[in-house]
Design an enzyme around this catalytic site. Structure first.
Site, PDB file in Angstrom:
ATOM      1  N   ASP A   1       8.581  41.736  -4.206  1.00 25.83           N
ATOM      2  CA  ASP A   1       8.034  40.974  -5.331  1.00 25.83           C
ATOM      3  C   ASP A   1       6.514  41.100  -5.333  1.00 25.83           C
ATOM      4  O   ASP A   1       5.897  41.137  -4.269  1.00 25.83           O
ATOM      5  CB  ASP A   1       8.434  39.499  -5.225  1.00 25.83           C
ATOM      6  CG  ASP A   1       9.907  39.266  -5.486  1.00 25.83           C
ATOM      7  OD1 ASP A   1      10.498  40.002  -6.296  1.00 25.83           O
ATOM      8  OD2 ASP A   1      10.481  38.336  -4.895  1.00 25.83           O
TER       9      ASP A   1
ATOM     10  N   ASP B   1      13.155  41.215 -12.098  1.00 24.49           N
ATOM     11  CA  ASP B   1      13.334  39.805 -12.461  1.00 24.49           C
ATOM     12  C   ASP B   1      12.988  39.569 -13.929  1.00 24.49           C
ATOM     13  O   ASP B   1      13.653  38.789 -14.615  1.00 24.49           O
ATOM     14  CB  ASP B   1      12.466  38.903 -11.578  1.00 24.49           C
ATOM     15  CG  ASP B   1      12.798  39.003 -10.107  1.00 24.49           C
ATOM     16  OD1 ASP B   1      13.962  39.308  -9.774  1.00 24.49           O
ATOM     17  OD2 ASP B   1      11.894  38.780  -9.281  1.00 24.49           O
TER      18      ASP B   1
END
Length: 169
Positions: free
Chosen positions: A121, A143
């Site tokens: 991330d 995401d």
């Protein structure tokens, strides 16, 4: 649009989401060589950081061991199979697009687990004032695809037009 055009749209969204997500991750990890804890300020409200997610959404159910990671991969595979079945039966372009975005994001994050043992991330949104601070969870482009796909499905289910059943009979 015909059912085959819906499927094509969904598959294009899946591949585009997967390719953009994985290309950005390779760029950040191999070219930029960002390291955990490193912060690259892009905008006053956006930083690029390196965070490994060993759990599911929002870092819940953290799995440090290999067995836990493979269980999450198996869960993702099952979810993608169900989404693919739904995509195959999609009756609208919006449904197909939403499902393609979700599947592409799920595959991208699942691929991270296989390649790296966790999900990479990078994006950290935050707002800081003299008396208040807000920071969103660190996330990645997979995401974004998943959230956009879910938003399309919700929009369509709540406000979108339904296919005319009399035309398909």
């Amino acid at each position: 649009m015909t059912p085959s055009q819906h499927l094509k749209l969904g598959l294009i969204a899946l591949v585009a989401t997967l390719v953009v997500d994985q290309a950005f991750k390779v760029f950040m990890l191999q070219v930029v060589q960002i390291t955990p804890g490193q912060v690259i300020t892009v905008l006053p409200v956006l930083d690029l950081v390196m965070a490994w997610n060993y759990g599911v959404s929002f870092g819940m159910f953290q799995q440090d061991g290999m067995a836990g990671q493979w269980a999450l991969v198996a869960f993702k595979v099952a979810a993608v199979v169900l989404i693919a079945w739904w995509l195959w039966r999609a009756e609208t372009g919006m449904t197909a697009l939403g499902l393609g975005l979700i599947a592409g994001g799920a595959i991208g994050n699942g691929l991270d687990r296989v390649l790296y043992g966790g999900v990479a991330d990078f994006f950290a949104f935050h707002i800081t004032t003299a008396s208040w601070q807000f920071q969103w969870y660190v996330f990645n482009l997979a995401d974004v695809g998943i959230v956009a796909g879910v938003a399309l499905l919700l929009y369509e289910s709540l406000l979108g037009k339904r296919p005319d059943a009399s035309k398909s009979a």
